[in-house]
Design an enzyme around this catalytic site. Structure first.
Site, PDB file in Angstrom:
ATOM      1  CE  LYS A 116      -4.242  -1.796   2.209  1.00  0.00           C
ATOM      2  NZ  LYS A 116      -3.899  -3.150   2.353  1.00  0.00           N
ATOM      3  CD  GLU A 200      -5.133   5.681   3.738  1.00  0.00           C
ATOM      4  OE1 GLU A 200      -6.386   5.308   4.148  1.00  0.00           O
ATOM      5  OE2 GLU A 200      -4.602   5.280   2.616  1.00  0.00           O
ATOM      6  NE  ARG A 292      -7.238 -10.033  -3.779  1.00  0.00           N
ATOM      7  CZ  ARG A 292      -8.548  -9.823  -3.492  1.00  0.00           C
ATOM      8  NH1 ARG A 292      -9.676  -9.820  -4.113  1.00  0.00           N
ATOM      9  NH2 ARG A 292      -8.531  -8.811  -2.262  1.00  0.00           N
TER      10      ARG A 292
END
Length: 665
Positions: A116, A200, A292
Site C-alpha cells: 500500500k 491515513e 486480482r
C-alpha cells in the site's frame, strides 16, 4: 486459447472458474488439501491432485507444490482465483519461469500495488488523489507516532501488505495509538508475514466505491464501471452493488478516468480493482488497488452481460480486450451478499460443521448463486466460512432490493449458524434502501441489524404452532398408510380422546427461550392458547413455503417452513424467527459452565495472553486473544474475580470448548 488450466484455489471461486472453462471447452485441473478431498471443486474439475495438509500454509500456499502439479498434469496456465497466491509476486514469477501462463497481472504490477505504501507513492507521481498520511519506509514506533500526530486524529492504521480488513484500526486519540499499532502489526504479521503499516487521515462517514479495470498485452486499459461497497462491518464488505446510488455521471467519469490512470501507471494486464474512499462532499481519494479478480465481480457481470473469467483467460492467452471504453454499456442494477456460517448475535463468530440443510432460491435471470458447497458438505475450520454468494439483478435498484429480500426469505441453512437473518434486516434498513450508508454505519449501529432478545408476538408464535401441527398430522398419516387400518383414529396425531377434545402441547424454543402453546383440534382448525393470548384458527393450509389461515377471523398468509426439528416464520414486516422444536414435557437447559471459566469458542491459535494466575480482573476484561478462521477473537472475563489458572500459552493451538481460563470459585 488454453487447452488445460489449473485452478490454484478452492471453494466458490474454483467452482466459478471451472464453470467458465467448461463452457469454453478447457480441461480443468483442481488441487486440494486433506480437508477438501470431497469438496465440490474437486468433484467438478476434470482431474484433481492432492497438495498437502488442511491448513493453507500446508497446501494452498505451497506455490512450489502447485507448480509441480501443473508440470505433471500438463497445465498450460494457472488461474489463482482470489486470496491465497493470487497476489503473490514470487508465485506469478515462478509460473512464468516455468513456462506456465499466470492468469493475472505481470509480477511487476503485483509488486507495485502489493505494498500500500509503494502504491500510494506511485499514485502520487501520477496525480491520482490521495488521502493525507504517511507511507514511508521508516517503521520505528517513534517515527510512526510522530507521523500520526502530524496527520492528525482520527486516523487509520493499515497493513501495508494486506487487504480484506486485516491489520486495520481506527485511532481517535494519541493515547490509543500505541496499543492500536501493536494490534494492527500483530494481525498483519499473522495474515501477511509483514508488520509494515501506513497511516491515513480517517475520512468521517466515507463511502467505499471501487472501479473494475481490465488491461491487455496490447496496451489497452479500460474500466467496467463501479461497485459500491459501503456496507461494511469491521472493514469487511457485506453488501456490494452497481451502479452506486451516490455517483452522478460526472463523478463516475472522473473516478473511472482516475482508475484507468492508476492501472496504466503499472502497465496493468488482466482484471484488477481500483478502490476509492469518497467523502460526503463527493471528493474521492485512492485507497488501494487489488491486483486480482474480486469476490464481488458478479454484480459487474450481471449489469454488463460479461464473463470476466473468460476475459481473464483470453487476455492471458494474448488476445486483445473484446470491448473499447465506448462500447461498455450497463443495464439495470445488481446486488451481491454473501451467506456465511457465522453467528451475528455472537460478534459474528465463524462457524463450522455439516450443512444438514441448504435451501437456496432457484437460479433465474434475476437470481444468481455462486457457491462451493452443497447440502451435506462440511464447512471446515481451516478456511473462510462462506457458503454461497447470492447475486440479484433487476431493471432498477428498488426492484433489485426486493429481489434480494425475496431470495433471502427463500433461503435456509441448518447446521452451523448463518447470517441470513442479519442480511434480511440489512436489505430492509432505511439507510440501505435510501442509499445513505457509509463504511462505519454498521459498526456504529450494529444493534439495529441484530435479533438480540427479540420476543415473538402471539401472531408469529401461533403461525409457527399451526405449521408444526399440520406437519405432525401429515407425518402421522403418511407413516400409517401401509398399516392394517390407515383410517384408525389411533393413527391420528391430534390428541383425540374418548369423550373430550384432546389437548396437545407444542413447545418451541427461540434463542434459548422456551414457548409452550396449548392446542386443541386438527386438520387446520384449532384453538390455541399461550399465556393470556388466544386464537381460533380455521382453514389452515401449508404448502411447504407459506401458511394461509384465518386467525380470529382475520385471514393471513405468512412465509413459513416446518419440519420435525424446526419452524421458520417471517412476520408481516419480514423479520425471521427460527424456532427449534422442543419436547412437549421435557426441558433440559444446557449447562454452560457458569461464570467460572472461559472456553475456546472454536478451534484456533492463541496469539496473546493478557492475564495470569492470581490476577484480579473485571467483568469484560480481555484475557486472551485467539486467531481462528482468518480473524482475531478477544476472549473476555465473564465476571469480576480472581484467576485460578490459565491453561494456554501464546502460540498454542486449542480445540473448540477447551477450558482456557478458570476462576477461583
Amino acid at each position: 486459447m488454453f487447452e488445460r488450466v489449473l485452478i490454484a484455489n478452492r471453494g466458490e471461486i474454483a467452482c466459478r472458474v471451472i464453470r467458465t472453462c467448461r463452457r469454453l471447452g478447457i480441461h480443468t485441473i483442481a488441487v486440494y488439501s486433506e480437508a477438501d478431498a470431497n469438496a465440490q471443486h474437486v468433484r467438478l474439475a476434470d482431474e484433481a491432485w492432492p497438495i498437502g495438509g488442511p491448513r493453507p500454509t500446508d497446501s494452498y500456499l505451497r506455490g512450489e507444490v502447485i507448480l509441480d502439479v501443473a508440470r505433471k498434469s500438463g497445465a498450460q496456465a494457472i488461474h489463482p482465483g482470489y486470496g491465497f497466491l493470487s497476489e503473490n509476486t514470487a508465485f506469478a514469477r515462478a509460473c512464468i519461469e516455468a513456462g506456465i501462463a499466470f492468469i493475472g497481472p505481470r509480477p511487476e504490477s503485483i509488486d507495485a500495488m502489493g505494498s500500500k505504501a509503494a502504491a500510494k507513492a506511485l499514485m502520487e507521481r501520477h496525480q491520482v488523489p490521495l488521502v493525507p498520511g504517511y507511507h514511508g519506509a521508516d517503521q520505528s514506533p517513534d517515527v510512526l507516532a510522530g507521523e500520526a500526530r502530524r496527520t492528525g486524529f482520527p486516523l487509520m492504521i493499515k497493513a501495508a501488505a494486506g487487504g480484506g480488513g486485516k491489520g486495520m484500526r481506527i485511532v481517535r486519540s494519541e493515547s490509543e495509538f500505541a496499543d492500536a499499532l501493536a494490534s494492527a502489526q500483530r494481525e498483519a504479521a499473522s495474515a501477511f508475514g509483514d508488520t509494515r503499516v501506513i497511516l491515513e487521515r480517517y475520512v468521517e462517514h466515507p463511502r467505499h466505491i471501487e472501479f473494475q479495470v481490465f488491461g491487455d498485452t496490447h496496451g489497452h486499459v479500460i474500466h467496467l464501471n463501479e461497485r459500491e461497497c459501503s456496507a461494511q462491518r469491521r472493514y469487511q464488505k457485506v453488501l456490494e452493488e452497481t451502479p452506486s446510488p451516490f455517483l452522478d455521471d460526472a463523478r463516475r467519469a472522473a473516478m473511472g478516468a482516475a482508475a484507468v490512470a492508476a492501472a496504466k501507471a503499472v502497465n496493468y494486464v488482466g482484471a484488477g480493482t481500483v478502490e476509492f474512499i469518497v467523502g460526503q462532499d463527493g471528493e474521492f481519494f485512492f485507497m488501494e488497488m487489488n491486483t486480482r479478480l474480486q469476490v464481488e465481480h458478479p454484480v459487474t457481470e450481471e449489469t454488463l452481460g460479461l464473463d470476466l473469467v473468460e476475459w481473464q483467460l483470453r487476455v492471458a492467452s494474448g488476445e486483445a480486450l473484446p470491448l473499447t471504453q465506448a462500447q461498455v454499456h450497463a443495464r439495470g442494477h445488481a446486488i451481491e451478499v454473501r451467506l456465511y456460517a457465522e453467528d451475528p448475535d455472537q460478534n459474528f463468530l465463524p462457524g463450522s460443521g455439516k450443512l444438514l440443510k441448504l435451501r437456496l432460491p432457484s437460479p433465474s435471470r434475476h437470481v444468481r448463486l455462486d457457491g462451493g458447497v452443497i447440502e451435506g458438505d462440511t464447512v471446515t475450520i481451516f478456511y473462510d466460512p462462506m457458503i454461497a454468494k447470492l447475486i440479484v439483478w433487476d431493471e432498477n435498484r428498488p426492484q433489485a432490493l426486493q429481489r434480494l429480500r425475496d431470495a433471502l426469505m427463500a433461503s435456509e441453512i441448518v447446521g452451523p449458524k448463518s447470517n441470513i437473518a442479519f442480511l434480511e434486516r440489512l436489505a430492509r434498513h432505511p439507510v440501505v434502501v435510501e442509499g445513505r450508508i457509509d463504511t462505519g454505519y454498521l459498526d456504529r449501529h450494529l444493534d439495529e441489524f441484530l435479533a438480540g432478545d427479540a420476543t415473538p408476538d402471539a401472531e408469529v408464535l401461533f403461525a409457527a404452532t399451526v405449521a408444526a401441527l399440520l406437519h405432525d398430522e401429515r407425518s402421522a398419516i403418511a407413516s400409517t398408510r401401509s398399516g392394517a387400518d390407515p383410517f384408525s383414529p389411533w393413527s391420528r396425531a391430534d390428541a383425540w380422546r374418548v369423550g373430550h377434545a384432546g389437548k396437545r402441547i407444542v413447545a418451541l424454543s427461540l434463542q434459548g427461550q422456551r414457548h409452550e402453546v396449548e392446542a386443541y383440534g386438527h386438520d387446520g382448525d384449532y384453538r390455541l392458547r399461550h399465556g393470556d393470548a388466544h386464537a381460533e384458527v380455521h382453514g389452515a393450509r401449508h404448502d411447504g413455503d407459506c401458511l394461509s389461515a384465518r386467525f380470529n377471523d382475520e385471514a393471513l398468509r405468512l412465509p413459513v417452513r416446518a419440519d420435525a426439528a424446526r419452524v421458520t416464520v417471517h412476520d408481516a414486516a419480514g423479520n425471521r424467527y427460527a424456532f427449534e422444536r422442543a419436547a412437549a414435557f421435557a426441558w433440559q437447559s444446557k449447562e454452560t459452565g457458569g461464570g467460572n471459566q472461559v472456553t475456546a469458542p472454536m478451534p484456533g491459535r492463541i496469539v496473546l495472553v493478557k492475564a495470569g494466575a492470581g490476577d484480579t480482573v473485571e467483568a469484560g476484561q480481555e484475557l486472551l486473544v485467539m486467531e481462528a478462521m482468518k480473524m482475531e477473537l478477544a476472549l473476555k472475563a465473564p465476571r469480576a474475580g480472581t484467576i485460578e489458572s490459565i491453561s494456554a500459552a501464546q502460540g498454542d493451538f486449542v480445540e473448540a470448548d477447551a477450558v482456557l481460563v478458570r476462576f477461583v470459585s
